[in-house]
Scaffold this motif. Structure first.
Motif, mmCIF file in Angstrom:
data_model
loop_
_atom_site.group_PDB
_atom_site.id
_atom_site.type_symbol
_atom_site.label_atom_id
_atom_site.label_comp_id
_atom_site.label_asym_id
_atom_site.label_seq_id
_atom_site.Cartn_x
_atom_site.Cartn_y
_atom_site.Cartn_z
ATOM 1 N N ILE A 152 0.846 -1.183 0.000
ATOM 2 C CA ILE A 152 0.000 0.000 0.000
ATOM 3 C C ILE A 152 0.884 1.236 0.000
ATOM 4 C CG2 ILE A 152 -1.755 1.274 1.298
ATOM 5 C CD1 ILE A 152 -2.702 -1.426 2.387
ATOM 6 N N ARG A 153 0.526 2.218 -0.823
ATOM 7 C CA ARG A 153 1.319 3.425 -0.961
ATOM 8 C C ARG A 153 1.540 4.109 0.384
ATOM 9 N NH1 ARG A 153 -0.829 8.507 -4.435
ATOM 10 N NH2 ARG A 153 -2.557 8.034 -3.041
ATOM 11 N N ASN A 154 2.784 4.529 0.614
ATOM 12 C CA ASN A 154 3.186 5.230 1.838
ATOM 13 C C ASN A 154 3.012 4.399 3.105
ATOM 14 O OD1 ASN A 154 4.075 7.751 0.715
ATOM 15 N ND2 ASN A 154 1.934 8.233 0.289
ATOM 16 N N SER A 155 3.025 3.077 2.963
ATOM 17 C CA SER A 155 2.924 2.216 4.142
ATOM 18 C C SER A 155 4.161 2.323 5.028
ATOM 19 C CB SER A 155 2.696 0.758 3.732
ATOM 20 O OG SER A 155 3.755 0.306 2.894
ATOM 21 N N GLN A 156 5.256 2.889 4.495
ATOM 22 C CA GLN A 156 6.438 3.098 5.338
ATOM 23 C C GLN A 156 6.165 4.125 6.435
ATOM 24 O OE1 GLN A 156 6.068 4.384 2.342
ATOM 25 N NE2 GLN A 156 6.713 6.533 2.385
ATOM 26 N N SER A 180 -4.949 9.882 7.425
ATOM 27 C CA SER A 180 -5.097 10.276 6.021
ATOM 28 C C SER A 180 -4.757 9.123 5.082
ATOM 29 C CB SER A 180 -4.217 11.491 5.717
ATOM 30 O OG SER A 180 -2.846 11.226 5.986
ATOM 31 N N GLY A 181 -4.570 7.930 5.648
ATOM 32 C CA GLY A 181 -4.430 6.727 4.835
ATOM 33 C C GLY A 181 -3.150 6.688 4.037
ATOM 34 N N ASP A 182 -3.289 6.558 2.708
ATOM 35 C CA ASP A 182 -2.100 6.426 1.864
ATOM 36 C C ASP A 182 -1.546 7.782 1.423
ATOM 37 O OD1 ASP A 182 -3.995 7.228 0.040
ATOM 38 O OD2 ASP A 182 -3.824 5.466 -1.248
ATOM 39 N N SER A 183 -2.026 8.869 2.006
ATOM 40 C CA SER A 183 -1.488 10.193 1.718
ATOM 41 C C SER A 183 -0.126 10.361 2.391
ATOM 42 C CB SER A 183 -2.445 11.272 2.232
ATOM 43 O OG SER A 183 -1.825 12.545 2.243
ATOM 44 N N PRO A 184 0.775 11.127 1.792
ATOM 45 C CA PRO A 184 2.065 11.393 2.454
ATOM 46 C C PRO A 184 1.923 12.203 3.736
ATOM 47 C CG PRO A 184 1.849 12.699 0.447
ATOM 48 C CD PRO A 184 0.729 11.705 0.439
ATOM 49 N N ARG A 217 -7.041 -4.589 2.153
ATOM 50 C CA ARG A 217 -6.995 -3.177 1.833
ATOM 51 C C ARG A 217 -6.767 -2.387 3.110
ATOM 52 N NH1 ARG A 217 -13.054 -1.078 0.556
ATOM 53 N NH2 ARG A 217 -11.811 0.768 0.176
ATOM 54 N N LEU A 218 -6.622 -1.087 2.959
ATOM 55 C CA LEU A 218 -6.364 -0.227 4.102
ATOM 56 C C LEU A 218 -7.669 0.169 4.778
ATOM 57 C CD1 LEU A 218 -4.029 1.190 5.580
ATOM 58 C CD2 LEU A 218 -4.368 3.153 4.082
ATOM 59 N N GLU A 219 -7.734 0.001 6.086
ATOM 60 C CA GLU A 219 -8.879 0.433 6.883
ATOM 61 C C GLU A 219 -8.533 1.760 7.539
ATOM 62 O OE1 GLU A 219 -12.010 1.205 8.148
ATOM 63 O OE2 GLU A 219 -12.257 -0.974 7.881
ATOM 64 N N THR A 220 -9.379 2.775 7.300
ATOM 65 C CA THR A 220 -9.150 4.094 7.891
ATOM 66 C C THR A 220 -10.368 4.634 8.635
ATOM 67 O OG1 THR A 220 -9.812 5.215 5.844
ATOM 68 C CG2 THR A 220 -7.459 4.713 6.124
#
Length: 355
Positions: free
Chosen positions: A4-8, A192-196, A252-255
């Motif tokens: 998932i994007r920006n999971s770091q 903000s989930g996968d937002s930077p 998937r990502l849960e937010t």
């Protein structure tokens, strides 16, 4: 599973939290579940004509009171609460007053939302302070503490404290301190989930300390604990974030988002409670939505909001614990009471109490 994007950003904190929860689950049962819904309520989304914007408000004014009446009450016998975070730049009294009317009946509340992009410090101060005065003086909203108006905040486009890499959609590295000075009691922007802009500190209620020398000062902070001190400039009350393993073909990502294509299920309710911030035996579930958008309002007002609250009651009953439906303000009061080693005594939901 695709990364998932920006999971770091959120991943390491999520793994640490899951490990702590698993090792402590047997000795620290949940006794209270606090639930608040924060609606990024934007009637002028995508610049509609006046009639469309008016209708976006009118459907909520007509439907929400009836939904709140029908829903199962919480453990205190109270109806569901709903908090509209209204954008300063979209203010029109005709759109705001119907929300204020629902707030006065004790089933809703209104707090502050803002989109801005590099207009500068004074512009930010003037807009926030002016909007708070308008909400209070013209609509009877917000509260005063120690003689000063106080408000909850959600930043537009997730860009709190100039957190976007390109520096857009904010422009203020000292936004945390400005919010503190303006009377903000807590920020509800995250996750903000996968937002930077996503913070590295996740599933934790914490105090962050502003640093004008860098952006994204809320990335880390000091967790709120029972008997702890206020150690920072601004309280952060985030919603749950983590991996959602079921309900879809792929994880998937849960937010904690409620949307037409992302409605509550029994699995999601259990996941929210397991992921959400905890202080001792109290769990704080902050959900969010963009309820003015037609596809979302149709789903939420067409049965999904009622389903959400009823599933939460059922899950609390299954766990043999209490569930409390609260506004953003009431959630803050509960958190602060627990910090001060007091059991929360809920302030009346209707605005006017606490003024």
């Amino acid at each position: 599973m695709k990364l998932i994007r920006n999971s770091q950003l959120w991943g390491p904190g999520y793994v640490r939290q899951r490990f702590r929860r698993i090792t402590r689950a047997a000795t620290s049962p949940v006794e209270h579940i606090w639930v608040a819904i924060a609606d990024h309520f934007e009637p002028l989304w995508q610049r509609p004509d006046w009639q469309t914007a008016h209708h976006r408000v009118a459907v909520w004014r007509a439907a929400w009171p009836e939904i709140a009446r029908r829903c199962k009450a919480d453990s205190d016998g109270n109806p569901p609460q709903y908090t509209f975070f209204y954008p300063e730049e979209e203010y029109h009294p005709q759109f705001l007053e119907p929300l204020a009317q629902m707030a006065r009946t004790g089933i809703a509340d209104v707090e502050v939302h803002l989109h801005h992009d590099g207009e500068g410090r004074q512009n930010f101060i003037d807009r926030i302070s002016g909007f708070c005065q308008t909400l209070h003086e013209k609509h009877g909203l917000l509260r005063k503490r120690d003689g000063k108006l106080t408000f909850g905040f959600i930043h537009g486009n997730w860009a709190l404290d100039n957190s976007m890499p390109n520096g857009r959609q904010c422009g203020l590295n000292n936004e945390i301190q400005l919010l503190r000075d303006l009377g903000c009691y807590a920020d509800f922007t995250m996750p903000s989930g996968d937002s930077p802009s996503q913070s590295r500190m996740v599933n934790t209620i914490y105090y962050c300390k502003g640093d004008p020398g860098r952006n994204k000062s809320y990335d880390r902070g000091v967790p709120v604990t029972t008997g702890g001190k206020i150690e920072g400039d601004l309280l952060m009350i985030p919603g749950p974030i983590g991996i959602r393993w079921r309900d879809r073909l792929l994880p998937r990502l849960e937010t904690g988002e409620l949307a037409a294509n992302n409605v509550a299920t029994l699995y999601r309710v259990k996941r929210w409670i397991d992921l959400a911030p905890r202080i001792g035996s109290d769990v704080f579930v902050k959900l969010f939505t963009h309820g003015a958008q037609e596809q979302n309002s149709a789903a939420l007002l067409g049965g999904e909001l009622e389903n959400t609250f009823n599933l939460l009651v059922a899950e609390a009953n299954r766990r043999n614990c209490a569930v409390h439906f609260v506004s953003a303000w009431q959630m803050y009061l509960a958190i602060d009471s627990i910090r001060r080693e007091q059991r929360p005594m809920l302030e009346a939901a209707a605005v006017g109490a606490g003024h």
